[in-house]
Scaffold this motif. Structure first.
Motif, short mmCIF file in Angstrom:
data_model
loop_
_atom_site.label_atom_id
_atom_site.label_comp_id
_atom_site.label_asym_id
_atom_site.label_seq_id
_atom_site.Cartn_x
_atom_site.Cartn_y
_atom_site.Cartn_z
N ARG A 216 0.70 -1.34 0.03
CA ARG A 216 -0.10 -0.03 -0.11
C ARG A 216 1.02 1.29 -0.01
N VAL A 217 1.95 1.36 0.90
CA VAL A 217 2.79 2.47 0.69
C VAL A 217 3.56 2.63 -0.42
N ILE A 220 1.25 4.23 -2.94
CA ILE A 220 0.97 5.54 -2.66
C ILE A 220 2.29 6.42 -3.03
N THR A 224 2.16 9.16 -6.06
CA THR A 224 2.51 10.69 -5.84
C THR A 224 3.62 11.12 -6.81
#
Length: 274
Positions: A216-217, A220, A224
């Motif tokens: 998940r990180v 992200i 970004t």
């Protein structure tokens, strides 16, 4: 007639009682392990020693002469040595000690049960509605296995394969599952749940929660970066467009000024040929 019937009932009862008593286990040992059957008598040099298993002689020594078996089968005190036990070695062991003339001095029965040892268990925690459920996963275990739970080294009242408790109340506590039977026991590695922190189980559909969190990180971060690149490109295009619009009036003014100059002659087509 009544006396005969009563006698028959008593005889059957005594026979059943004797059978049940003979099946009771005096000692327990694990498959593959070692066990010493005690003699229970102080053996002297001229004594005759016999060991039987279910009525069959497996060791017989007359004074210093070996009749059945070998010297390594017994210890110095006459107790029977059993190594690498298998289930067919379970049964009633009988020791007989006789004097030099063959008169029985003492006898002793030991009913040995040989069972499978327990296997090392593993504790798994899952979260549900503010609670945590602990499961003791141990695979195939002997039928007589018993479960025990420890919290921070202290014995709990729980004695099932699993139990449920409040996640917040047990935050940071270590839980251990212990399985045992008559002669063996194994203990799991300690486990600390994280249900009170994340609200998610340690594993989801077989995937560790930390793997999911890392994925998940990573998603992200990639998202970004892509958004930032797109923003920079759009901003650059907008800046170039404004610059073009600013230069266009200056170009027009310069052209009009030259056309008003009497000494300015626009380049004709025939001049290009020459």
């Amino acid at each position: 007639m009544k006396a005969s019937a009563s006698l028959s009932v008593v005889s059957v009862f005594l026979l059943c009682s004797s059978t049940v008593a003979s099946q009771a286990c005096d000692q327990f040992a694990a498959v593959g392990g070692n066990f010493t059957v005690p003699l229970g008598h102080r053996l002297r040099l001229p004594d005759i020693l016999k060991w039987k298993l279910n009525g069959s002689v497996i060791f017989y020594r007359r004074t210093m002469r070996m009749v059945v078996g070998k010297n390594d089968d017994i210890n110095q005190d006459g107790s029977l040595k059993l190594t690498n036990l298998q289930k067919d070695q379970a049964g009633l062991y009988t020791s007989e000690v006789l004097d030099r003339s063959g008169r029985l001095q003492t006898t002793r029965d030991t009913n040995l049960c040989v069972l499978d040892p327990v296997k090392k268990p593993e504790v798994k925690a899952s979260c549900q509605d503010g609670n945590v459920i602990f499961h003791c996963v141990s695979g195939a275990q002997p039928a007589d296995v018993e479960h025990e739970w420890l919290q921070n080294g202290a014995k709990m009242k729980e004695n099932r394969r699993w139990f449920e408790t409040k996640a917040e109340e047990t935050k940071g506590a270590e839980f251990v599952c212990k399985v045992s039977n008559k002669f063996s026991s194994e203990t799991s590695e300690p486990v600390i749940h994280n249900c009170a922190e994340t609200g998610y189980p340690d594993e989801l559909a077989g995937i560790n929660i930390w793997v999911l969190t890392g994925a998940r990180v990573g998603f992200i971060v990639v998202l970004t970066v892509l958004v930032s690149v797109c923003f920079v490109r759009v901003e650059k295009k907008m800046t170039m467009g404004l610059k073009d619009e600013e230069e266009l009036p200056f170009q027009r003014t310069d052209t009009e000024h030259r056309s008003r100059d009497p000494h300015f002659f626009p380049l004709q087509h025939h001049d290009l040929r020459s």
